[in-house]
Design a protein around this motif. Structure first.
Motif, PDB file in Angstrom:
ATOM      1  N   UNK A  81      60.478  45.973  21.823  1.00 15.67           N
ATOM      2  CA  UNK A  81      60.684  44.585  21.396  1.00 15.67           C
ATOM      3  C   UNK A  81      59.791  43.637  22.194  1.00 15.67           C
ATOM      4  N   UNK A  82      59.703  43.870  23.500  1.00 18.39           N
ATOM      5  CA  UNK A  82      58.825  43.048  24.334  1.00 18.39           C
ATOM      6  C   UNK A  82      57.375  43.161  23.855  1.00 18.39           C
ATOM      7  N   UNK A  83      56.946  44.375  23.553  1.00 22.32           N
ATOM      8  CA  UNK A  83      55.581  44.563  23.049  1.00 22.32           C
ATOM      9  C   UNK A  83      55.363  43.766  21.770  1.00 22.32           C
ATOM     10  N   UNK A  84      56.327  43.833  20.844  1.00 24.88           N
ATOM     11  CA  UNK A  84      56.186  43.098  19.584  1.00 24.88           C
ATOM     12  C   UNK A  84      56.109  41.589  19.835  1.00 24.88           C
ATOM     13  N   UNK A  85      56.905  41.105  20.786  1.00 22.10           N
ATOM     14  CA  UNK A  85      56.882  39.674  21.112  1.00 22.10           C
ATOM     15  C   UNK A  85      55.544  39.269  21.698  1.00 22.10           C
ATOM     16  N   UNK A  86      55.052  40.039  22.656  1.00 20.35           N
ATOM     17  CA  UNK A  86      53.807  39.683  23.338  1.00 20.35           C
ATOM     18  C   UNK A  86      52.602  39.812  22.409  1.00 20.35           C
ATOM     19  N   UNK A  87      52.618  40.839  21.538  1.00 23.35           N
ATOM     20  CA  UNK A  87      51.526  40.981  20.571  1.00 23.35           C
ATOM     21  C   UNK A  87      51.548  39.819  19.584  1.00 23.35           C
ATOM     22  N   UNK A  88      52.745  39.399  19.163  1.00 21.19           N
ATOM     23  CA  UNK A  88      52.843  38.240  18.256  1.00 21.19           C
ATOM     24  C   UNK A  88      52.263  37.000  18.909  1.00 21.19           C
ATOM     25  N   UNK A  89      52.619  36.800  20.182  1.00 18.41           N
ATOM     26  CA  UNK A  89      52.088  35.635  20.892  1.00 18.41           C
ATOM     27  C   UNK A  89      50.572  35.700  20.981  1.00 18.41           C
ATOM     28  N   UNK A  90      50.044  36.854  21.273  1.00 18.60           N
ATOM     29  CA  UNK A  90      48.595  37.000  21.420  1.00 18.60           C
ATOM     30  C   UNK A  90      47.875  36.947  20.074  1.00 18.60           C
ATOM     31  N   UNK A  91      48.602  37.213  18.997  1.00 16.67           N
ATOM     32  CA  UNK A  91      48.008  37.111  17.670  1.00 16.67           C
ATOM     33  C   UNK A  91      48.082  35.689  17.110  1.00 16.67           C
ATOM     34  N   UNK A  92      48.552  34.736  17.931  1.00 10.93           N
ATOM     35  CA  UNK A  92      48.457  33.330  17.534  1.00 10.93           C
ATOM     36  C   UNK A  92      49.727  32.695  17.034  1.00 10.93           C
ATOM     37  N   UNK A  93      50.891  33.339  17.187  1.00 11.13           N
ATOM     38  CA  UNK A  93      52.140  32.749  16.696  1.00 11.13           C
ATOM     39  C   UNK A  93      52.377  31.400  17.375  1.00 11.13           C
ATOM     40  N   UNK A  94      52.882  30.455  16.584  1.00 17.24           N
ATOM     41  CA  UNK A  94      53.177  29.126  17.142  1.00 17.24           C
ATOM     42  C   UNK A  94      54.307  29.208  18.149  1.00 17.24           C
ATOM     43  N   UNK A  95      55.294  30.044  17.845  1.00 14.31           N
ATOM     44  CA  UNK A  95      56.422  30.203  18.746  1.00 14.31           C
ATOM     45  C   UNK A  95      56.991  31.612  18.562  1.00 14.31           C
ATOM     46  N   UNK A  96      57.353  32.249  19.680  1.00 16.92           N
ATOM     47  CA  UNK A  96      57.971  33.580  19.622  1.00 16.92           C
ATOM     48  C   UNK A  96      59.295  33.507  20.364  1.00 16.92           C
ATOM     49  N   UNK A  97      60.368  33.866  19.630  1.00 12.53           N
ATOM     50  CA  UNK A  97      61.697  33.912  20.232  1.00 12.53           C
ATOM     51  C   UNK A  97      62.234  35.333  20.100  1.00 12.53           C
ATOM     52  N   UNK A  98      62.725  35.862  21.194  1.00 15.16           N
ATOM     53  CA  UNK A  98      63.273  37.223  21.185  1.00 15.16           C
ATOM     54  C   UNK A  98      64.753  37.164  21.528  1.00 15.16           C
ATOM     55  N   UNK A  99      65.572  37.804  20.710  1.00  8.84           N
ATOM     56  CA  UNK A  99      67.010  37.823  20.939  1.00  8.84           C
ATOM     57  C   UNK A  99      67.503  39.262  21.002  1.00  8.84           C
ATOM     58  N   UNK A 100      68.478  39.497  21.875  1.00 14.96           N
ATOM     59  CA  UNK A 100      69.002  40.855  22.031  1.00 14.96           C
ATOM     60  C   UNK A 100      70.503  40.804  22.276  1.00 14.96           C
ATOM     61  N   UNK A 101      71.154  41.934  22.019  1.00  9.68           N
ATOM     62  CA  UNK A 101      72.598  42.032  22.215  1.00  9.68           C
ATOM     63  C   UNK A 101      72.977  41.945  23.686  1.00  9.68           C
ATOM     64  N   UNK A 102      72.167  42.559  24.533  1.00  9.85           N
ATOM     65  CA  UNK A 102      72.537  42.761  25.927  1.00  9.85           C
ATOM     66  C   UNK A 102      72.438  41.467  26.730  1.00  9.85           C
ATOM     67  N   UNK A 103      73.172  41.480  27.831  1.00 10.70           N
ATOM     68  CA  UNK A 103      72.994  40.406  28.812  1.00 10.70           C
ATOM     69  C   UNK A 103      71.668  40.618  29.515  1.00 10.70           C
ATOM     70  N   UNK A 104      71.244  39.640  30.285  1.00 11.27           N
ATOM     71  CA  UNK A 104      69.972  39.764  30.991  1.00 11.27           C
ATOM     72  C   UNK A 104      69.979  40.989  31.916  1.00 11.27           C
ATOM     73  N   UNK A 105      71.106  41.249  32.556  1.00  8.09           N
ATOM     74  CA  UNK A 105      71.198  42.393  33.473  1.00  8.09           C
ATOM     75  C   UNK A 105      71.192  43.725  32.725  1.00  8.09           C
ATOM     76  N   UNK A 106      71.666  43.716  31.468  1.00 10.65           N
ATOM     77  CA  UNK A 106      71.772  44.969  30.709  1.00 10.65           C
ATOM     78  C   UNK A 106      70.532  45.269  29.880  1.00 10.65           C
ATOM     79  N   UNK A 107      69.638  44.322  29.736  1.00 11.48           N
ATOM     80  CA  UNK A 107      68.458  44.537  28.885  1.00 11.48           C
ATOM     81  C   UNK A 107      67.734  45.818  29.276  1.00 11.48           C
ATOM     82  N   UNK A 108      67.461  46.685  28.311  1.00 10.36           N
ATOM     83  CA  UNK A 108      66.764  47.920  28.653  1.00 10.36           C
ATOM     84  C   UNK A 108      65.304  47.724  29.057  1.00 10.36           C
ATOM     85  N   UNK A 109      64.704  46.625  28.642  1.00 13.57           N
ATOM     86  CA  UNK A 109      63.316  46.353  29.034  1.00 13.57           C
ATOM     87  C   UNK A 109      63.234  46.169  30.545  1.00 13.57           C
TER      88      UNK A 109
END
Length: 963
Positions: free
Chosen positions: A637-665
């Motif tokens: 998911x992080x890769x998809x977000x960062x690639x979107x940003x680098x491909x020129x997206x105006x805004x990239x928002x990433x949402x996940x089920x986990x809390x910040x401490x539980x995020x698998x990334x």
């Protein structure tokens, strides 16, 4: 204990009307005390083994001879007058020839040798009725036709069971009474030549070169009866069984003349010995004929060797050991584990170099010896072939090696890099990881998370050093191409064809290690280029495509063939590949498709799975300037977000089920995504994709209250939501990174007996062999679900061993290194001094646009590498149990740090005794032993008294683990 293999049921076992002559002959030859006294029955191997291939006439002639006594032809004629009268001299000669051909008789030509070699030409042939082992029971298993076939064993597999039984039954209950030197029983370990050459105390008979010089001109080689017979009873080791056992003197002539072997030169014998050492085999000489006389030199694999079995099964090393034991120089040892992987006796195990917090040393278990303990079956180690493959002590070893899924020798390559031995360091990495340049860029660094140095300040920058070393692979002039090591004395490569289905990290790693073993595997890849998710899933600013190509080029140079744009099941079927001669298949197709969450609108135009999106966009060729929402919390998911940003997206928002401490990334990935402008919101799950005219216009999320339930102590994915607490985000593109799945297509359409458990193909967890299709193996993400590249690499290497064993009819489980490691206790260590330099990390390339798709991290300089490698605390080491060590020296051939050597501390082990005198040696020894049992401490039974500082005794029945 151990029970006879049920793989072969001897046809003559329990004959209702057994041959009395064969029963009498079995009793004459046997060394089984109970059978010598009470006689042999049709249920005993002495009967059914002989009855398998000898005739009544042969039994009659054998009964006319005394065991191990030479007779000329005329002397045998005088002992068999009625038979000669019936058959004539030529007919009687034919009987003797047949007996020699199958191995019931041996012969020599007067044996004219002394300490310095041949003393006279060959004289008249003398026939000998040998013992069973070493002798006729193993000779029955040896035949060598021009095509290398062994028809006698193929037609009479019961002789394999016969050989196995006769290596066990005569020694059961006896081995603990055998003194150093073996007392004329069986075989004797002789060390590798280079180690003995370094010892001023060595004597001639401890040198392989001495024996080859002595018998030069009469040296031959024959089939290994242990390898051949163990394979026949379902316990093979997958080595080529042809031409491993070197015969010398008159025995070499006997083997050539009876189709059990062929002549070789001294130089060819030395090459066989060298190949044996490459494979980690133990040199042994025959030890039943007394001083200065042998008839064979073996190159033994402990997984099948019936001679090494005598010391390992009965836990009585005196039966085999040489005059030497291995000792480690702790300061030089870096816990690379190479010695441990190859040690045939399990004497080497990894431990720790650091003392405990209170300053005391960690003590390690040392197996007791039978010298001063009561002995019996409860002391045996029936599972020695597995127990000898245990990697480390229960108190643990270096955390970096433990944490790495591939268990790379991290401490070792850091030490080599510190000394500027970059080529050697790269070679050591590639023993366990053929993608070091890839992993130096994208590994999730579990080794660094575990690093002991991290308990002081910051962990060693292991991955950055690996990247520095692995960059040598990117240039053809400095890349490392491993040498092939083939488990054969004659072949430089295996002819068997193996197919790898899927060219990702698991498949290509499997191909690499198969090529290193001597195969030329074929990789079938449905995409236009190999690499799998490395190429099509990981953004190029993290991993350049040229990096992947360079490391795959190494594999191609090793003999790996890669067929791209070929989908197995569509372009070619498994059955068609079988018809083309492929013997086994490794299915490593990964998880190449993304999942969608199953909410309304999740298939609208403008929605993607992260897998599909990254396949198209990770090189910067998919510009989009709208608002993007990425769903998921992992690294993909992080890769998809960062690639979107680098491909020129105006805004990239990433949402996940986990809390910040539980995020698998990883924390690093999350931080870098923030630096690219990605906004991450935790604790939200998708509820509905908003669609207008078939296209995405937004997405609704609901609050996630919890992600997991705990069931029986294990986390189970079971998210709970507040359906009324929602947020809506306007966007024109939604990318789902909520899971991945394998795409099977028609791959298994002809496999009627395979089964799935949910999405997973059912396979054995140890061997990876597919249930219902024995020639199929799986591994990597297709077996485990999505993991990291290093996990797939480790699976590929492990699978390569299964494939090798399978195509050569080896046991799939016996003697496997299960790669189980334990981390030392970092809360109970004493670190008194260390280099206090700051951690060196790869710096960002400031000359690049921060949103570029070029690789954005620099490589460490040589000076930084030196600084960083000096930060390693070198917390692991090898520990040798000298009571278990058999002094073969295999460990010394694998150590690249000059840390382990043999020491001559057991000179009596080189005493050679004639078999007929064994009781003259055993009885006095047993009387002394009885006195020790009454009144001697454990310390008296230590091979090396100085080991007491580091060791404590453990009763044999508690020393060994049970698999």
């Amino acid at each position: 204990m151990p029970e006879m293999s049920k793989h072969v049921i001897p046809p003559h076992m329990g004959d209702k009307a057994p041959s009395e002559k064969i029963i009498k002959l079995g009793k004459k030859i046997t060394d089984v005390a109970g059978h010598m006294i009470g006689g042999v029955t049709a249920d005993d191997p002495e009967y059914w083994g002989l009855a398998e291939i000898i005739t009544e006439e042969m039994a009659e002639v054998g009964l006319s001879m005394d065991k191990r006594t030479p007779y000329t032809f005329d002397e045998l004629v005088n002992r068999n007058k009625e038979k000669v009268a019936e058959k004539g001299r030529d007919g009687f000669q034919k009987i003797l020839d047949d007996m020699c051909y199958i191995g019931l008789l041996e012969y020599d030509y007067g044996y004219h040798y002394d300490h310095n070699g041949r003393t006279a030409p060959q004289s008249e042939r003398r026939y000998i009725l040998p013992m069973f082992v070493p002798g006729s029971a193993e000779l029955f298993n040896m035949e060598e036709l021009p095509d290398h076939s062994n028809p006698r064993l193929e037609e009479h597999p019961a002789v394999a069971s016969f050989f196995e039984r006769m290596t066990f039954l005569p020694l059961d209950g006896v081995t603990h009474m055998v003194p150093l030197g073996g007392a004329g029983i069986g075989m004797h370990v002789i060390p590798v030549e280079k180690e003995v050459s370094m010892s001023n105390e060595s004597i001639d008979i401890e040198h392989l070169s001495y024996w080859l010089d002595k018998y030069e001109g009469h040296i031959g080689v024959g089939r290994c009866s242990c390898r051949a017979s163990r394979k026949a009873i379902g316990e093979g080791c997958a080595d080529d069984d042809f031409a491993w056992c070197i015969g010398v003197g008159d025995f070499a002539d006997y083997c050539r003349e009876t189709n059990k072997g062929h002549d070789i030169t001294k130089e060819e014998a030395l090459e066989i010995l060298r190949r044996g050492e490459e494979n980690g085999f133990v040199h042994q000489i025959t030890n039943i004929d007394g001083e200065n006389k042998i008839f064979g030199i073996c190159n033994c694999n402990v997984q099948i060797c019936n001679a090494l079995r005598t010391s390992q099964l009965f836990n009585t090393p005196n039966m085999s050991r040489s005059a030497y034991v291995a000792k480690v120089e702790n300061e030089k040892c870096v816990a690379c584990g190479r010695c441990v992987e190859y040690c045939p006796s399990g004497a080497c195990k990894l431990g720790q170099k650091l003392d405990k917090k209170d300053g005391t040393k960690v003590k390690y278990p040392m197996v007791e010896l039978p010298d001063n303990h009561k002995w019996g079956k409860f002391k045996y180690d029936e599972n020695y072939r597995d127990n000898n493959r245990i990697n480390c002590h229960d108190t643990g070893t270096a955390p970096c090696k433990t944490a790495c899924p591939a268990h790379i020798a991290i401490q070792g390559y850091l030490d080599m890099a510190r000394r500027g031995q970059y080529d050697e360091a790269l070679a050591l990495i590639k023993k366990k990881n053929p993608f070091p340049a890839v992993c130096g860029r994208i590994c999730n660094k579990r080794c660094e998370e575990a690093c002991t140095r991290g308990t002081i300040d910051k962990s060693v920058s292991i991955d950055a050093v690996k990247k520095f070393l692995a960059d040598r692979d990117l240039k053809a002039s400095t890349r490392y191409i491993p040498k092939k090591v083939v488990a054969s004395s004659t072949l430089n490569e295996w002819p068997e064809k193996i197919a790898i289905i899927g060219g990702g990290p698991a498949g290509m790693s499997c191909a690499y290690y198969l090529a290193e073993r001597g195969y030329k595997p074929t990789v079938f890849e449905k995409s236009e280029e190999p690499g799998g998710m490395l190429r099509y899933g990981i953004p190029s600013y993290k991993l350049g495509k040229d990096i992947i190509a360079a490391e795959i080029d190494v594999m191609k140079e090793m003999g790996v063939e890669v067929k791209t744009n070929t989908e197995v099941g569509k372009d070619v079927s498994l059955n068609e590949l079988r018809e083309q001669g492929y013997k086994a298949f490794y299915i490593a197709i990964g998880c190449s498709t993304g999942r969608r969450p199953g909410v309304p609108g999740d298939d609208a135009e403008g929605t993607f799975t992260a897998i599909d999106y990254l396949h198209e966009a990770n090189c910067g060729n998919y510009p989009f300037d709208g608002d993007v929402v990425v769903v998921g919390g992992g690294n993909v998911a992080i890769d998809a977000s960062r690639v979107s940003a680098r491909n020129g997206a105006a805004k990239v928002t990433q949402l996940c089920l986990e809390s910040e401490a539980e995020m698998p990334a990883s924390d690093e990935e999350v931080r870098e995504a923030g630096e690219d402008g990605v906004e991450i919101k935790c604790g939200w799950g998708p509820k509905e994709v908003l669609v207008e005219k078939g296209k995405v216009k937004g997405i609704v999320f609901k609050k996630c209250l919890s992600v997991f339930d705990v069931v029986d102590g294990k986390k189970k994915f079971s998210p709970k939501y507040d359906e009324n607490d929602t947020i809506t985000i306007d966007c024109q593109r939604v990318i789902f990174a909520v899971g991945q799945a394998s795409v099977w297509g028609d791959l298994l359409k002809d496999e009627k007996d395979v089964e799935f458990q949910g999405p997973a193909l059912m396979a054995d967890g140890l061997t990876y062999q597919v249930k219902g299709a024995p020639d199929l193996f799986i591994g990597g993400d297709v077996m485990t679900g999505p993991k990291f590249a290093i996990d797939a690499i480790a699976a590929g290497q492990f699978a390569s061993e299964s494939l090798h064993r399978y195509v050569h009819n080896g046991s799939m489980t016996i003697g496997r290194n299960r790669n189980e490691f334990i981390e030392l206790n970092k809360d109970d260590i004493l670190v008194e001094g260390y280099d206090n330099a700051m951690r060196q990390d790869n710096a960002l390339n400031k000359d690049l646009d921060p949103m570029s798709f070029e690789e954005n991290y620099l490589t460490l300089t040589e000076e930084q590498v030196k600084t960083e490698t000096n930060r390693c605390l070198k917390c692991g080491r090898n520990v040798v149990d000298t009571n278990k060590c058999i002094g073969c020296g295999v460990c010394t051939t694998k150590c690249e740090f000059d840390a382990i050597h043999l020491h001559r501390v057991l000179p009596d082990a080189s005493n050679m005794v004639v078999a007929e005198d064994k009781f003259k040696k055993m009885i006095p020894y047993e009387l002394k032993r009885a006195g020790k049992i009454v009144g001697t401490s454990d310390e008296a039974a230590m091979i090396c008294k100085e080991d007491l500082e580091d060791h404590y005794f453990v009763p044999a029945e508690h020393y060994f683990r049970k698999y």
